[in-house]
Each structure stands twice: as C-alpha cells, then as structure tokens.
Design a protein around this motif. Structure first.
Motif, PDB file in Angstrom:
ATOM      1  N   THR A  25      30.880  32.541  45.977  1.00  0.00           N
ATOM      2  CA  THR A  25      30.070  32.079  44.837  1.00  0.00           C
ATOM      3  C   THR A  25      28.887  32.997  44.543  1.00  0.00           C
ATOM      4  OG1 THR A  25      28.856  30.633  46.350  1.00  0.00           O
ATOM      5  CG2 THR A  25      30.708  29.648  45.125  1.00  0.00           C
ATOM      6  N   ASP A  26      28.654  34.004  45.383  1.00  0.00           N
ATOM      7  CA  ASP A  26      27.533  34.933  45.218  1.00  0.00           C
ATOM      8  C   ASP A  26      27.900  36.190  44.422  1.00  0.00           C
ATOM      9  OD1 ASP A  26      25.918  33.271  46.850  1.00  0.00           O
ATOM     10  OD2 ASP A  26      26.575  34.324  48.672  1.00  0.00           O
ATOM     11  N   VAL A  27      29.121  36.266  43.921  1.00  0.00           N
ATOM     12  CA  VAL A  27      29.586  37.479  43.243  1.00  0.00           C
ATOM     13  C   VAL A  27      28.640  37.904  42.128  1.00  0.00           C
ATOM     14  CG1 VAL A  27      31.387  38.403  41.720  1.00  0.00           C
ATOM     15  CG2 VAL A  27      32.013  37.308  43.867  1.00  0.00           C
ATOM     16  N   ASP A  28      28.251  36.989  41.253  1.00  0.00           N
ATOM     17  CA  ASP A  28      27.401  37.366  40.120  1.00  0.00           C
ATOM     18  C   ASP A  28      26.055  37.930  40.579  1.00  0.00           C
ATOM     19  OD1 ASP A  28      29.389  36.597  38.364  1.00  0.00           O
ATOM     20  OD2 ASP A  28      28.492  34.643  37.919  1.00  0.00           O
ATOM     21  N   ALA A  29      25.493  37.343  41.619  1.00  0.00           N
ATOM     22  CA  ALA A  29      24.212  37.838  42.139  1.00  0.00           C
ATOM     23  C   ALA A  29      24.358  39.235  42.716  1.00  0.00           C
ATOM     24  CB  ALA A  29      23.663  36.877  43.190  1.00  0.00           C
ATOM     25  N   LEU A  30      25.477  39.497  43.393  1.00  0.00           N
ATOM     26  CA  LEU A  30      25.698  40.819  43.964  1.00  0.00           C
ATOM     27  C   LEU A  30      25.922  41.858  42.873  1.00  0.00           C
ATOM     28  CD1 LEU A  30      25.916  42.568  46.465  1.00  0.00           C
ATOM     29  CD2 LEU A  30      28.327  41.883  46.645  1.00  0.00           C
ATOM     30  N   VAL A  31      26.692  41.520  41.854  1.00  0.00           N
ATOM     31  CA  VAL A  31      26.915  42.438  40.738  1.00  0.00           C
ATOM     32  C   VAL A  31      25.581  42.758  40.053  1.00  0.00           C
ATOM     33  CG1 VAL A  31      27.976  42.671  38.447  1.00  0.00           C
ATOM     34  CG2 VAL A  31      29.323  41.789  40.375  1.00  0.00           C
ATOM     35  N   PRO A  46      28.104  50.641  45.944  1.00  0.00           N
ATOM     36  CA  PRO A  46      29.334  51.404  45.730  1.00  0.00           C
ATOM     37  C   PRO A  46      29.446  51.923  44.303  1.00  0.00           C
ATOM     38  CG  PRO A  46      29.789  49.060  45.750  1.00  0.00           C
ATOM     39  CD  PRO A  46      28.340  49.219  46.127  1.00  0.00           C
ATOM     40  N   ALA A  47      30.295  52.906  44.113  1.00  0.00           N
ATOM     41  CA  ALA A  47      30.531  53.448  42.772  1.00  0.00           C
ATOM     42  C   ALA A  47      31.133  52.384  41.859  1.00  0.00           C
ATOM     43  CB  ALA A  47      31.440  54.669  42.853  1.00  0.00           C
ATOM     44  N   ASP A  48      32.062  51.594  42.402  1.00  0.00           N
ATOM     45  CA  ASP A  48      32.658  50.493  41.649  1.00  0.00           C
ATOM     46  C   ASP A  48      31.784  49.260  41.870  1.00  0.00           C
ATOM     47  OD1 ASP A  48      34.139  48.476  40.472  1.00  0.00           O
ATOM     48  OD2 ASP A  48      35.957  48.847  41.654  1.00  0.00           O
ATOM     49  N   ARG A  49      31.074  48.867  40.828  1.00  0.00           N
ATOM     50  CA  ARG A  49      30.138  47.738  40.930  1.00  0.00           C
ATOM     51  C   ARG A  49      30.623  46.543  40.115  1.00  0.00           C
ATOM     52  NH1 ARG A  49      25.260  51.944  39.957  1.00  0.00           N
ATOM     53  NH2 ARG A  49      25.581  53.074  41.881  1.00  0.00           N
ATOM     54  N   SER A  50      31.912  46.448  39.974  1.00  0.00           N
ATOM     55  CA  SER A  50      32.525  45.388  39.180  1.00  0.00           C
ATOM     56  C   SER A  50      32.566  44.069  39.957  1.00  0.00           C
ATOM     57  CB  SER A  50      33.958  45.783  38.824  1.00  0.00           C
ATOM     58  OG  SER A  50      34.758  45.807  39.999  1.00  0.00           O
ATOM     59  N   PRO A  51      32.799  42.959  39.267  1.00  0.00           N
ATOM     60  CA  PRO A  51      32.986  41.690  39.965  1.00  0.00           C
ATOM     61  C   PRO A  51      34.137  41.740  40.978  1.00  0.00           C
ATOM     62  CG  PRO A  51      32.557  41.267  37.657  1.00  0.00           C
ATOM     63  CD  PRO A  51      32.735  42.763  37.805  1.00  0.00           C
ATOM     64  N   THR A  52      35.193  42.463  40.650  1.00  0.00           N
ATOM     65  CA  THR A  52      36.314  42.594  41.597  1.00  0.00           C
ATOM     66  C   THR A  52      35.860  43.305  42.869  1.00  0.00           C
ATOM     67  OG1 THR A  52      37.907  42.613  39.791  1.00  0.00           O
ATOM     68  CG2 THR A  52      38.645  43.526  41.900  1.00  0.00           C
ATOM     69  N   ALA A  53      35.089  44.371  42.715  1.00  0.00           N
ATOM     70  CA  ALA A  53      34.574  45.099  43.881  1.00  0.00           C
ATOM     71  C   ALA A  53      33.612  44.225  44.678  1.00  0.00           C
ATOM     72  CB  ALA A  53      33.887  46.383  43.437  1.00  0.00           C
ATOM     73  N   ALA A  54      32.790  43.450  43.989  1.00  0.00           N
ATOM     74  CA  ALA A  54      31.863  42.552  44.688  1.00  0.00           C
ATOM     75  C   ALA A  54      32.626  41.499  45.487  1.00  0.00           C
ATOM     76  CB  ALA A  54      30.913  41.891  43.692  1.00  0.00           C
ATOM     77  N   TRP A  57      34.020  43.179  48.530  1.00  0.00           N
ATOM     78  CA  TRP A  57      32.966  43.452  49.513  1.00  0.00           C
ATOM     79  C   TRP A  57      32.583  42.154  50.245  1.00  0.00           C
ATOM     80  CZ3 TRP A  57      27.962  42.128  50.670  1.00  0.00           C
ATOM     81  CH2 TRP A  57      27.278  42.989  51.522  1.00  0.00           C
ATOM     82  N   ILE A  58      32.417  41.075  49.504  1.00  0.00           N
ATOM     83  CA  ILE A  58      32.072  39.789  50.127  1.00  0.00           C
ATOM     84  C   ILE A  58      33.198  39.335  51.043  1.00  0.00           C
ATOM     85  CG2 ILE A  58      31.711  37.326  49.642  1.00  0.00           C
ATOM     86  CD1 ILE A  58      30.077  38.256  47.148  1.00  0.00           C
ATOM     87  N   ASP A  59      34.447  39.473  50.602  1.00  0.00           N
ATOM     88  CA  ASP A  59      35.584  39.069  51.432  1.00  0.00           C
ATOM     89  C   ASP A  59      35.657  39.861  52.729  1.00  0.00           C
ATOM     90  OD1 ASP A  59      36.329  37.196  49.531  1.00  0.00           O
ATOM     91  OD2 ASP A  59      37.948  38.432  48.685  1.00  0.00           O
ATOM     92  N   GLY A  60      35.160  41.096  52.736  1.00  0.00           N
ATOM     93  CA  GLY A  60      35.196  41.929  53.936  1.00  0.00           C
ATOM     94  C   GLY A  60      34.016  41.745  54.864  1.00  0.00           C
ATOM     95  N   TRP A  61      33.104  40.843  54.508  1.00  0.00           N
ATOM     96  CA  TRP A  61      31.877  40.645  55.284  1.00  0.00           C
ATOM     97  C   TRP A  61      32.172  40.354  56.753  1.00  0.00           C
ATOM     98  CZ3 TRP A  61      29.961  36.747  58.285  1.00  0.00           C
ATOM     99  CH2 TRP A  61      28.628  36.855  58.642  1.00  0.00           C
ATOM    100  N   ASP A  62      33.007  39.373  57.016  1.00  0.00           N
ATOM    101  CA  ASP A  62      33.246  38.958  58.400  1.00  0.00           C
ATOM    102  C   ASP A  62      33.985  40.032  59.189  1.00  0.00           C
ATOM    103  OD1 ASP A  62      32.783  36.892  60.344  1.00  0.00           O
ATOM    104  OD2 ASP A  62      34.961  36.609  60.348  1.00  0.00           O
ATOM    105  N   GLU A  63      34.885  40.732  58.542  1.00  0.00           N
ATOM    106  CA  GLU A  63      35.595  41.817  59.225  1.00  0.00           C
ATOM    107  C   GLU A  63      34.631  42.924  59.649  1.00  0.00           C
ATOM    108  OE1 GLU A  63      38.999  45.135  58.219  1.00  0.00           O
ATOM    109  OE2 GLU A  63      39.060  43.203  57.177  1.00  0.00           O
TER     110      GLU A  63
END
Length: 172
Positions: A25-31, A46-54, A57-63
């Motif tokens: 739910t934090d995607v918009d804030a990160l973008v 990152p170079a790609d600062r799109s909602p998809t990239a955000a 990035w959020i999905d990879g947090w725990d990894e």
C-alpha cells in the motif's frame, strides 16, 4: 561487502514516529519520493521509478533483509501509518558488523523532526544490536541531514570536499 541475515525486524516507535517494513500500500509514497529532487540528490533511487518498479522493490524487501543485503524501514506516522520517510542500512559488512545508513523524509514532512526521531530510534537499535558501527555519507550541502547526523550522535570522520561527501560514524 557481504552481509549477514538481519533476522530481527525491530518494533520501534514512540509518540512521534513508528518504524515498520514497506507494504504494497506504500507504492504511491515510494514513487513520489523517487521523483522528489531532494531525495534524488541525497540518495540513489533506481532509473526505473515507475509504480511497477516500486512494487517490485517493496516485494523484494524481505528477501534483501534475509540475505543481509539491506534493510529499509518506513518512518511512519504513529497515528495514521502514512509514510513520512525512510531509514535503512546497506553495504553491510558482517565481519566488521558495520553498514552504511541512509534516510530521507517526504517533502511535506520536512522540518518537523521526523528524520531525527526515525534515524535516532533506528540508530540506537542498530548499534545496541546487530551492528558495532553505522556510517553515513552526507553531501556538504545537505544541511538538514548533517544536523540529523549530529543530533543522532554521529561523529564526523571526514568533512565533505568538492568531490566527496562527508563521512559520519556512530559506534556502539
């Protein structure tokens, strides 16, 4: 540098801020942060600062956290849980128990002590726990972050030059 797993996600907060993992739910804030010129100047989005990239990035947090690569936490409002900023570590050196710390605060939240509260809580936890030292690299013209580092107990190791940021350390 190689990292060791950061198995503990701290539960840190007080009446001013709460630190928590990133959520979908934090995607918009990160973008929005990735588009903020002040955040761009003081960090490495990152170079790609799109909602998809955000989202990715959020999905990879725990990894990233479990691999000991990085751990970034949201500095959230304790009342409504909105994203005020971020604080985290990267470039983790498990042998030395040291890492590079960084932070940013969303534009509307700047100047209210959010960074000092969030960075202070995070730093106290980090040097009392998994790390013996945190280092911060801060550009000489980033006056707000220089003040935050000083207020949070970091000591200046190397002043900024025309080509290099200042280096600050907080040790256990």
């Amino acid at each position: 540098m190689s990292g060791a797993p950061l198995v503990v996600v701290p539960d840190l907060g007080d009446e001013r801020v709460r630190l928590r993992p990133w959520r979908p739910t934090d995607v918009d804030a990160l973008v929005a942060a990735w588009a903020d010129p002040a955040v761009i100047a003081g960090s490495s989005p990152p170079a790609d600062r799109s909602p998809t990239a955000a989202r990715r990035w959020i999905d990879g947090w725990d990894e990233r956290r479990r691999a000991g690569v990085a751990m970034d936490l949201v500095i959230a409002d304790p009342d409504d849980d909105r994203v005020l900023g971020e604080v985290g570590v990267a470039d983790i050196d498990s042998e030395r128990r040291a890492a590079l710390v960084g932070w940013w605060v969303a534009g509307p939240e700047r100047g209210r002590g959010v960074a000092t509260a969030g960075v202070g809580r995070f730093t106290d936890w980090a040097v009392d726990g998994p790390f013996s030292a945190l280092l911060a690299r801060i550009a000489g013209d980033n006056h707000a972050s220089l003040v935050v580092a000083e207020r949070c107990g970091y000591q200046l190791l190397r002043p900024a030059t025309d080509h290099e940021p200042s280096v600050w350390a907080r040790r256990a």
